[in-house]
Design an enzyme around this catalytic site. Structure first.
Site, PDB file in Angstrom:
ATOM      1  N   HIS A  32      26.639 -19.975 103.171  1.00 20.75           N
ATOM      2  CA  HIS A  32      27.321 -19.894 104.466  1.00 20.75           C
ATOM      3  C   HIS A  32      26.352 -19.684 105.624  1.00 20.75           C
ATOM      4  O   HIS A  32      26.749 -19.835 106.786  1.00 20.75           O
ATOM      5  CB  HIS A  32      28.356 -18.762 104.462  1.00 20.75           C
ATOM      6  CG  HIS A  32      29.483 -18.969 103.511  1.00 20.75           C
ATOM      7  ND1 HIS A  32      30.229 -20.131 103.476  1.00 20.75           N
ATOM      8  CD2 HIS A  32      30.003 -18.161 102.544  1.00 20.75           C
ATOM      9  CE1 HIS A  32      31.151 -20.029 102.528  1.00 20.75           C
ATOM     10  NE2 HIS A  32      31.031 -18.855 101.950  1.00 20.75           N
ATOM     11  N   ASP A  38      30.895 -23.662  94.488  1.00 23.12           N
ATOM     12  CA  ASP A  38      31.563 -22.439  94.934  1.00 23.12           C
ATOM     13  C   ASP A  38      33.001 -22.759  95.341  1.00 23.12           C
ATOM     14  O   ASP A  38      33.307 -23.878  95.745  1.00 23.12           O
ATOM     15  CB  ASP A  38      30.794 -21.871  96.126  1.00 23.12           C
ATOM     16  CG  ASP A  38      31.105 -20.419  96.425  1.00 23.12           C
ATOM     17  OD1 ASP A  38      32.225 -20.150  96.907  1.00 23.12           O
ATOM     18  OD2 ASP A  38      30.251 -19.553  96.176  1.00 23.12           O
TER      19      ASP A  38
END
Length: 261
Positions: A111, A148
């Site tokens: 992220h 993910d």
């Protein structure tokens, strides 16, 4: 990040204990991750952002980089070693010392964008590793496979303008970080899947979208951004995957690595 935060040292303890319990640990060569240099961090992050992380790192207490991402006095060192592990793994594979490397690190990475921390992530370890392979080892094509349950928005942000780095990402949608699924350059393959996705739709999506893209790209190195939060027992997400599904995608991608990497 706090006693009740899911990004906890217990994550690494659990992985290590499983390696011991399954008698895998004696088969591994264990290496200490070095500290990534500022030059290595700058492959993926702006100098201004890197300086801000160093400047913000607390001597006492904690400080928030974003609502999900907190630093304590030890976080910067941990983040530098996490990024350094990716660099060391690339070096070991490229030198022929190892065929593969598993980086058991935290903080996680996918992220973290070029100019900001986000979602537990400070530096984008996997993007640093991929760009390091391209710039330092003169590879022409490196692929990142991200499974993910959350989309790797930071990795996309960093490699968006780098066609030599492919990102193939499967993720639950709509879900954090709320990334859209609009038009993208051909080296970024988004595979959004609904909550409740289990074995068959996950494998079908990988077979129809990710594996053909990798075959066409012919990567000289493949890096996994391995998030296991799509497991059916994970309480924070909505996929229904199992250990067998992670073994399956790893094996399928490894076949492609054996052909091209």
């Amino acid at each position: 990040m706090g006693s009740f935060h899911p990004e906890s040292p217990l994550r690494l303890d659990a992985i290590w204990q499983q390696l011991v319990n399954d008698q895998i640990e004696p088969l591994l060569e264990l290496l200490d991750a070095p500290l990534a240099s500022r030059e290595q961090l700058a492959l993926a992050h702006s100098p201004e952002y890197i300086e801000s992380v160093y400047r913000t790192a607390p001597v006492h207490g904690t400080v928030e980089l974003d609502p999900d991402t907190t630093m304590n006095p030890h976080t910067l060192t941990a983040a530098l070693r996490a990024a350094g592990a990716a660099v060391l793994g690339v070096d070991r594979v490229m030198s022929g010392q190892n065929q593969a490397a598993f980086c058991c690190v935290r903080p996680p990475s996918h992220h973290a964008e070029r100019n900001r921390a986000m979602g537990f992530c400070i530096f984008n370890n996997v993007a640093i590793g991929a760009l390091y392979a391209l710039h330092t080892h003169s590879l022409k094509r490196v692929a990142i496979v991200d499974f993910d349950v959350h989309y790797g928005n930071g990795t996309e942000n960093i490699i968006h303008g780098t066609p030599a780095a492919m990102l193939c990402s499967s993720f639950e949608h709509p879900f954090y970080p709320g990334s859209g699924v609009g038009p993208l350059p051909k080296h970024i393959i988004k595979v959004p899947l609904p909550a409740g996705t289990g074995r068959q739709p996950f494998r079908q999506a990988v077979e129809s979208r990710i594996l053909p893209a990798l075959e066409s790209f012919r990567p000289e190195m493949i890096l996994f951004s391995a998030g296991f939060d799509g497991h059916k027992e994970d309480p924070l997400a909505g996929f229904n995957l199992t250990e067998e599904d992670y073994h399956w995608i790893t094996t399928r991608v490894r076949h492609i690595a054996d052909k091209f990497a």
